[in-house]
Design a protein around this motif. Sequence first.
Motif, PDB file in Angstrom:
ATOM      1  N   LYS A  65      62.020  21.263  91.102  1.00  0.00           N
ATOM      2  CA  LYS A  65      62.018  21.335  89.533  1.00  0.00           C
ATOM      3  C   LYS A  65      61.314  19.704  89.492  1.00  0.00           C
ATOM      4  O   LYS A  65      60.804  19.462  88.572  1.00  0.00           O
ATOM      5  N   LYS A  66      61.224  19.257  90.317  1.00  0.00           N
ATOM      6  CA  LYS A  66      60.251  17.603  89.966  1.00  0.00           C
ATOM      7  C   LYS A  66      59.463  17.423  89.864  1.00  0.00           C
ATOM      8  O   LYS A  66      58.614  16.859  88.853  1.00  0.00           O
TER       9      LYS A  66
ATOM     10  N   THR B 252      58.892  19.112  85.927  1.00  0.00           N
ATOM     11  CA  THR B 252      59.341  18.112  85.305  1.00  0.00           C
ATOM     12  C   THR B 252      57.591  17.177  85.430  1.00  0.00           C
ATOM     13  O   THR B 252      57.547  16.870  83.870  1.00  0.00           O
ATOM     14  N   ARG B 253      57.358  16.435  86.222  1.00  0.00           N
ATOM     15  CA  ARG B 253      55.949  15.722  85.991  1.00  0.00           C
ATOM     16  C   ARG B 253      55.136  16.491  84.939  1.00  0.00           C
ATOM     17  O   ARG B 253      54.372  15.361  84.532  1.00  0.00           O
TER      18      ARG B 253
ATOM     19  N   THR C  38      55.602  18.611  82.771  1.00  0.00           N
ATOM     20  CA  THR C  38      55.808  18.764  81.738  1.00  0.00           C
ATOM     21  C   THR C  38      55.030  17.644  81.251  1.00  0.00           C
ATOM     22  O   THR C  38      54.547  17.596  80.320  1.00  0.00           O
ATOM     23  N   LEU C  39      55.675  15.980  82.008  1.00  0.00           N
ATOM     24  CA  LEU C  39      55.683  14.879  80.999  1.00  0.00           C
ATOM     25  C   LEU C  39      53.412  15.163  81.463  1.00  0.00           C
ATOM     26  O   LEU C  39      53.338  14.390  79.868  1.00  0.00           O
TER      27      LEU C  39
ATOM     28  N   ALA D 228      58.630  11.919  75.858  1.00  0.00           N
ATOM     29  CA  ALA D 228      59.517  11.787  76.759  1.00  0.00           C
ATOM     30  C   ALA D 228      60.190  12.403  75.668  1.00  0.00           C
ATOM     31  O   ALA D 228      60.974  14.356  75.592  1.00  0.00           O
TER      32      ALA D 228
ATOM     33  N   ALA E 168      58.484  15.900  75.806  1.00  0.00           N
ATOM     34  CA  ALA E 168      58.697  16.927  76.488  1.00  0.00           C
ATOM     35  C   ALA E 168      60.086  17.424  77.238  1.00  0.00           C
ATOM     36  O   ALA E 168      60.588  17.916  78.007  1.00  0.00           O
TER      37      ALA E 168
ATOM     38  N   VAL F 236      62.936  15.343  77.620  1.00  0.00           N
ATOM     39  CA  VAL F 236      63.828  14.248  78.123  1.00  0.00           C
ATOM     40  C   VAL F 236      64.519  12.668  77.992  1.00  0.00           C
ATOM     41  O   VAL F 236      63.618  13.190  76.354  1.00  0.00           O
TER      42      VAL F 236
ATOM     43  N   THR G 119      64.293   8.962  81.806  1.00  0.00           N
ATOM     44  CA  THR G 119      63.866  10.473  82.863  1.00  0.00           C
ATOM     45  C   THR G 119      62.191   9.754  83.242  1.00  0.00           C
ATOM     46  O   THR G 119      61.839  10.114  84.492  1.00  0.00           O
TER      47      THR G 119
ATOM     48  N   TYR H 144      59.647   8.833  87.084  1.00  0.00           N
ATOM     49  CA  TYR H 144      58.535   9.838  87.514  1.00  0.00           C
ATOM     50  C   TYR H 144      57.200   8.827  87.331  1.00  0.00           C
ATOM     51  O   TYR H 144      56.377   8.701  88.039  1.00  0.00           O
TER      52      TYR H 144
END
Length: 211
Positions: A15-16, A19-20, A22-23, A45, A48, A50, A54, A58
């Motif tokens: 999941k992390k 997210t990374r 996606t950013l 953000a 994305a 978030v 968040t 990252y």
Amino acid sequence: MNDWGEREPGLRDRKKAATRRTLLQTAARMFAERGYQETTVKDIASAAGVTERTFFRYFPSKEDLVFAEVLDLVPLLRREIPRRPAGEPPLTAVLNGLVEAAGALDEGLAILFVGTPPRALPTGARRTHVLTDFEDGIADALVVRLAEQHPDEPDDRRARRAAVLARVSVAVIRSALLAHVSEDAAGPERRSVDDFGTLLREAFDAVREAV
């Protein structure tokens, strides 16, 4: 464990990583559409999905997001450059290895090279450190390649040759970046990954013809 004895990432790690990624993907798209300077952390953000908080978990800053993706390329370069066909000259192997390595990233060349003057004109200790890591990654890959091609060459001479070729390669990449950035003034339609790829190949060709 996978076939290489490495621990498989757990759900939280996946999941992390998602997210990374996606950013990074969102930033690549927005940099290409708006330009680096015009895109804020809040913009990235929000797009994305978030919070800014968040984002900062990252990446300490927008600049660090850029550098993170550059550094993600280093282990891929170490893998791809030695894999190039034995008949390729060192600089050709670096160019083609770079293209292959970038292709292994979801963003390809986009997040690395589209319309981002801060990456074309690195200054300051942080950027110098990133450039050094990039050079070292290329040099490490070339040492492996040169050892296979010239096994009798003394280690110290091989390391010096690899270091020089790595610095030349980074200088060539920066030259292509500078040309790409200067052409951005002609309008956003010039901000194309294909345009940068053409400039990159022309820059490497110029060096190969001169040596």
